[in-house]
Design an enzyme around this catalytic site. Structure first.
Site, PDB file in Angstrom:
ATOM      1  CG  HIS A 145      -1.715   0.374   3.745  1.00 17.44           C
ATOM      2  ND1 HIS A 145      -1.642  -0.922   3.319  1.00 17.44           N
ATOM      3  CD2 HIS A 145      -0.436   0.779   3.945  1.00 17.44           C
ATOM      4  CE1 HIS A 145      -0.376  -1.303   3.257  1.00 17.44           C
ATOM      5  NE2 HIS A 145       0.374  -0.287   3.627  1.00 17.44           N
ATOM      6  NE  ARG A 177      -0.259   6.265  12.347  1.00 16.47           N
ATOM      7  CZ  ARG A 177      -1.342   5.540  12.176  1.00 16.47           C
ATOM      8  NH1 ARG A 177      -2.228   5.439  13.159  1.00 16.47           N
ATOM      9  NH2 ARG A 177      -1.568   4.901  11.050  1.00 16.47           N
TER      10      ARG A 177
END
Length: 355
Positions: A208, A121
């Site tokens: 989110h 990530r």
């Protein structure tokens, strides 16, 4: 009568200050303009869904499209131009260069790099950071008074990056955040309660993605508060909590299901972003859950410069205020945990901004 009106105005102003608090590091509004120019940077499936939706909703006078793929970009521009007889009079431009965005009122950024198999990530963040370093400073230079609306994922971190790279006041940098997630939640609740989704007020907030938070305590239908007792429908606490988590997870997994079935998402995010654009360009002062600079809100420390989604009042100068909702202790705890997660991610980024 004049005295009564004045008194009511004072009351309204006082109540407004109780309902909303200002976003930190914001700037005063600019005068409204009649001619509206919007630029979309990234003409892929999402970018074109946004462009098509804001065109058909009569929200723009001049639309500029930017993408690296010149032939595809020209094809998209021509396809829209050929529909001129069915659309409001709008000038449509396209270019591989960012100078076509000059003088924009809103710059919508959908460009981003996708995660490769096995990629961490952090590495994905760094590649998106490198891309945003090529996009944001020129966009800010060409449109110094614009609002930046970031749609690319991971939207919270990229909205933070766009804020830092642009040098704009925080109220003029917004991430699309959980506006669409909240719409999915309203749909799910409307199905269960057998009402129209437009009559359901419900918010997803925080980061989110998989960790977004459903604010069960603030749900209302037709102005009637719907407490956890109503949602539980007489079920035991553990069983009710499990069912609510299933609803939240179905909201979060909604995008994954669409991607599995058709390969990408486009129309829902197109309508969601157009919904935000409408509130911004028409100065509607509507409340939307969007990604914004959240330090100082709901117990998030002032030294934690993170963007995450909170219900906020939007107008022509961007974020006008953050809603002062009464959250439960658990909801505030989860929100602060979400802020901590984002803060830790941001600390790993190599974000050097020239002064």
């Amino acid at each position: 009568m004049a005295r009564k009106s004045s008194s009511l105005l004072g009351l309204a102003n006082g109540v407004s200050h109780q309902l909303f608090h200002p976003v930190p590091d914001s700037a005063p509004p600019y005068p409204a303009k009649r001619h509206t120019k919007i630029s979309v940077v990234g003409a892929g499936n999402v970018g074109m869904a946004i462009a098509q939706t804001i065109l058909t909703q009569h929200l723009v006078d001049e639309l500029a499209l930017v993408d690296r793929k010149a032939d595809m970009l020209r094809g998209e521009m021509l396809d829209l131009q050929h529909a001129a007889a069915f659309l409001p009079h709008t000038r449509i431009l396209s270019s591989t260069e960012l100078d076509v965005t000059a003088g924009s009122d809103i710059c919508i950024i959908t460009a981003g790099v996708r995660q490769m198999p096995g990629e961490t990530r952090l590495n994905l963040f760094q590649r998106n950071l490198a891309l945003f370093k090529q996009i944001v400073p020129p966009v800010a230079r060409h449109s110094p008074d614009a609002l930046l609306l970031v749609v690319s994922n991971p939207v919270d971190v990229l909205a933070y990056i766009a804020w830092k790279l642009s040098g704009f006041p925080s109220n003029r940098v917004i991430g699309s955040g959980t506006n669409l997630d909240s719409s999915r939640l309203r749909f799910q609740l409307a199905q269960r309660l057998q009402v129209n989704a437009q009559d359901v007020q419900a918010y997803m907030v925080g980061e989110h993605g998989d960790g977004s938070i459903a604010l069960w305590s603030s749900i209302s239908v037709g102005g009637v508060p719907i407490g956890l007792g109503h949602l539980a429908n007489g079920k035991k606490t553990a069983e009710a909590a499990e069912e609510l988590e299933e609803i939240r997870k179905s909201v979060v997994d909604g995008a994954y299901e669409v991607i599995y079935l058709k390969g990408y998402t486009s129309w829902a995010i197109g309508y969601s972003v157009a919904d935000l654009v409408r509130s911004l360009v028409r100065d509607l002062h509507r409340v939307h859950p969007v990604s914004l600079l959240a330090k100082g809100s709901y117990g998030i420390p002032e030294d934690r410069e993170v963007f995450l989604s909170l219900p906020a009042k939007l107008g022509s100068s961007g974020v006008l205020g953050v809603a002062n909702l009464e959250l439960t202790e658990e909801e505030e705890k989860r929100l602060r945990s979400s802020a901590d997660t984002l803060w830790e991610m941001q600390q790993q980024l190599d974000l050097k901004v020239k002064s």
